[in-house]
Design a protein around this motif. Structure first.
Motif, PDB file in Angstrom:
ATOM      1  N   MET A  58     -12.862  53.830  10.819  1.00 28.48           N
ATOM      2  CA  MET A  58     -11.882  52.768  10.991  1.00 28.48           C
ATOM      3  C   MET A  58     -12.560  51.448  11.331  1.00 28.48           C
ATOM      4  SD  MET A  58      -8.593  52.543  13.566  1.00 28.48           S
ATOM      5  CE  MET A  58      -9.574  52.353  15.054  1.00 28.48           C
ATOM      6  N   VAL A  59     -13.499  51.481  12.266  1.00 25.89           N
ATOM      7  CA  VAL A  59     -14.196  50.260  12.671  1.00 25.89           C
ATOM      8  C   VAL A  59     -15.036  49.713  11.520  1.00 25.89           C
ATOM      9  CG1 VAL A  59     -15.922  49.306  14.232  1.00 25.89           C
ATOM     10  CG2 VAL A  59     -14.217  50.905  15.104  1.00 25.89           C
ATOM     11  N   ALA A  64     -15.900  45.643   7.310  1.00 27.24           N
ATOM     12  CA  ALA A  64     -16.071  45.322   5.888  1.00 27.24           C
ATOM     13  C   ALA A  64     -14.908  44.481   5.385  1.00 27.24           C
ATOM     14  CB  ALA A  64     -16.183  46.615   5.074  1.00 27.24           C
ATOM     15  N   GLY A  65     -13.694  44.833   5.796  1.00 28.50           N
ATOM     16  CA  GLY A  65     -12.525  44.058   5.382  1.00 28.50           C
ATOM     17  C   GLY A  65     -12.570  42.635   5.892  1.00 28.50           C
ATOM     18  N   SER A 148       5.566  37.073   5.063  1.00 28.92           N
ATOM     19  CA  SER A 148       5.702  36.158   3.929  1.00 28.92           C
ATOM     20  C   SER A 148       4.386  35.986   3.188  1.00 28.92           C
ATOM     21  CB  SER A 148       6.202  34.794   4.414  1.00 28.92           C
ATOM     22  OG  SER A 148       5.314  34.242   5.373  1.00 28.92           O
ATOM     23  N   GLY A 149       3.300  36.566   3.719  1.00 31.42           N
ATOM     24  CA  GLY A 149       2.021  36.549   3.028  1.00 31.42           C
ATOM     25  C   GLY A 149       1.148  35.375   3.415  1.00 31.42           C
ATOM     26  N   GLY A 150      -0.129  35.477   3.025  1.00 30.75           N
ATOM     27  CA  GLY A 150      -1.049  34.368   3.208  1.00 30.75           C
ATOM     28  C   GLY A 150      -1.730  34.286   4.552  1.00 30.75           C
ATOM     29  N   ARG A 151      -1.440  35.225   5.471  1.00 26.34           N
ATOM     30  CA  ARG A 151      -2.067  35.161   6.782  1.00 26.34           C
ATOM     31  C   ARG A 151      -2.206  36.558   7.360  1.00 26.34           C
ATOM     32  NH1 ARG A 151       1.327  32.374   8.951  1.00 26.34           N
ATOM     33  NH2 ARG A 151       2.270  33.666  10.555  1.00 26.34           N
ATOM     34  N   GLY A 152      -3.340  36.805   8.013  1.00 28.90           N
ATOM     35  CA  GLY A 152      -3.593  38.107   8.612  1.00 28.90           C
ATOM     36  C   GLY A 152      -5.086  38.358   8.673  1.00 28.90           C
ATOM     37  N   SER A 153      -5.472  39.463   9.277  1.00 27.18           N
ATOM     38  CA  SER A 153      -6.887  39.798   9.382  1.00 27.18           C
ATOM     39  C   SER A 153      -7.051  41.303   9.471  1.00 27.18           C
ATOM     40  CB  SER A 153      -7.510  39.135  10.618  1.00 27.18           C
ATOM     41  OG  SER A 153      -7.008  39.721  11.808  1.00 27.18           O
ATOM     42  N   ALA A 154      -8.238  41.768   9.086  1.00 23.57           N
ATOM     43  CA  ALA A 154      -8.524  43.200   9.136  1.00 23.57           C
ATOM     44  C   ALA A 154      -8.576  43.692  10.577  1.00 23.57           C
ATOM     45  CB  ALA A 154      -9.851  43.487   8.422  1.00 23.57           C
TER      46      ALA A 154
END
Length: 207
Positions: A58-59, A64-65, A148-154
């Motif tokens: 997972m880490v 990598a993501g 709504s998309g366009g934002r986030g992080s692994a």
């Protein structure tokens, strides 16, 4: 991608189809008797009384993501398509090809998760993972991803998954009826979305 159907609809439809195929193929019975090298080997390797392999995976995948999303063209294209697919297409981004690559990676990771589950529990069933879709959405939203998309992080998604699992473990430790899990997770999703929308409005107001 070719039919230009919304990914969420295809995901739900595909999930129902593949789960149905698994149920028909196995007649609803669990499948076991796998090689001990798989069920007692790498994925269930014990170190100091714990099984660290799933956590390590997972880490590693989160790292990598994060690298891909932040430091590669593919990552920037992913955010651009999530934010505004039409604008991305006009900007020259190969939207269809990028989405196919994203779906392929998602399928690969889902297969890896299934393999780890098989290695850990030693058996599989057609209803394995049922209800995970709500946990996945909750983990992503609680972790800071925008619906709504366009934002986030692994890393945000990983931390969101940890929070959801802590909620489940807390329910067990406190002796609360497990049926309350859906209520709590649903409330977490709603609260996270409300906070995200309020943050967007505040940011827009300052702009």
């Amino acid at each position: 991608v070719g039919l230009r159907v919304h990914p969420f609809i295809v995901t739900l439809g595909g999930m129902a189809i593949y789960r149905g195929i698994a149920f028909v193929t196995t007649q609803g019975q669990s499948i076991g008797d796998f090689p001990s090298a798989l069920t007692l080997g790498f994925f269930k390797k014990s170190v100091g009384g714990v099984n660290p392999v799933p956590m390590i995976f997972m880490v590693a995948i989160a790292v990598a993501g994060a690298i891909v999303l932040r430091h590669t063209v593919f990552g920037r294209r992913t955010f651009a398509i999530g934010g505004n697919e039409t604008a991305g297409r006009y900007a020259g981004i190969p939207v269809g090809r990028t989405k196919i690559m994203l779906f392929t990676v998602a399928g690969l990771l889902a297969g890896l998760a299934a393999l780890m589950r098989l290695g850990y529990y030693g058996a599989v069933a057609s209803d394995a993972g049922q209800g995970y879709e709500l946990d996945v959405i909750a983990a992503a939203v609680v972790g800071g991803a925008s619906l709504s998309g366009g934002r986030g992080s692994a890393f945000g998604a990983m931390l969101g998954a940890v929070v959801i699992q802590l909620i489940e473990n807390g329910i067990v430790v406190l002796g609360i009826d497990s049926n309350y899990k859906l209520i709590i997770v649903g409330m977490a999703i709603v609260i996270a979305v409300v906070v995200d929308q309020a943050k967007q409005r505040l940011t827009a107001g300052r702009g």
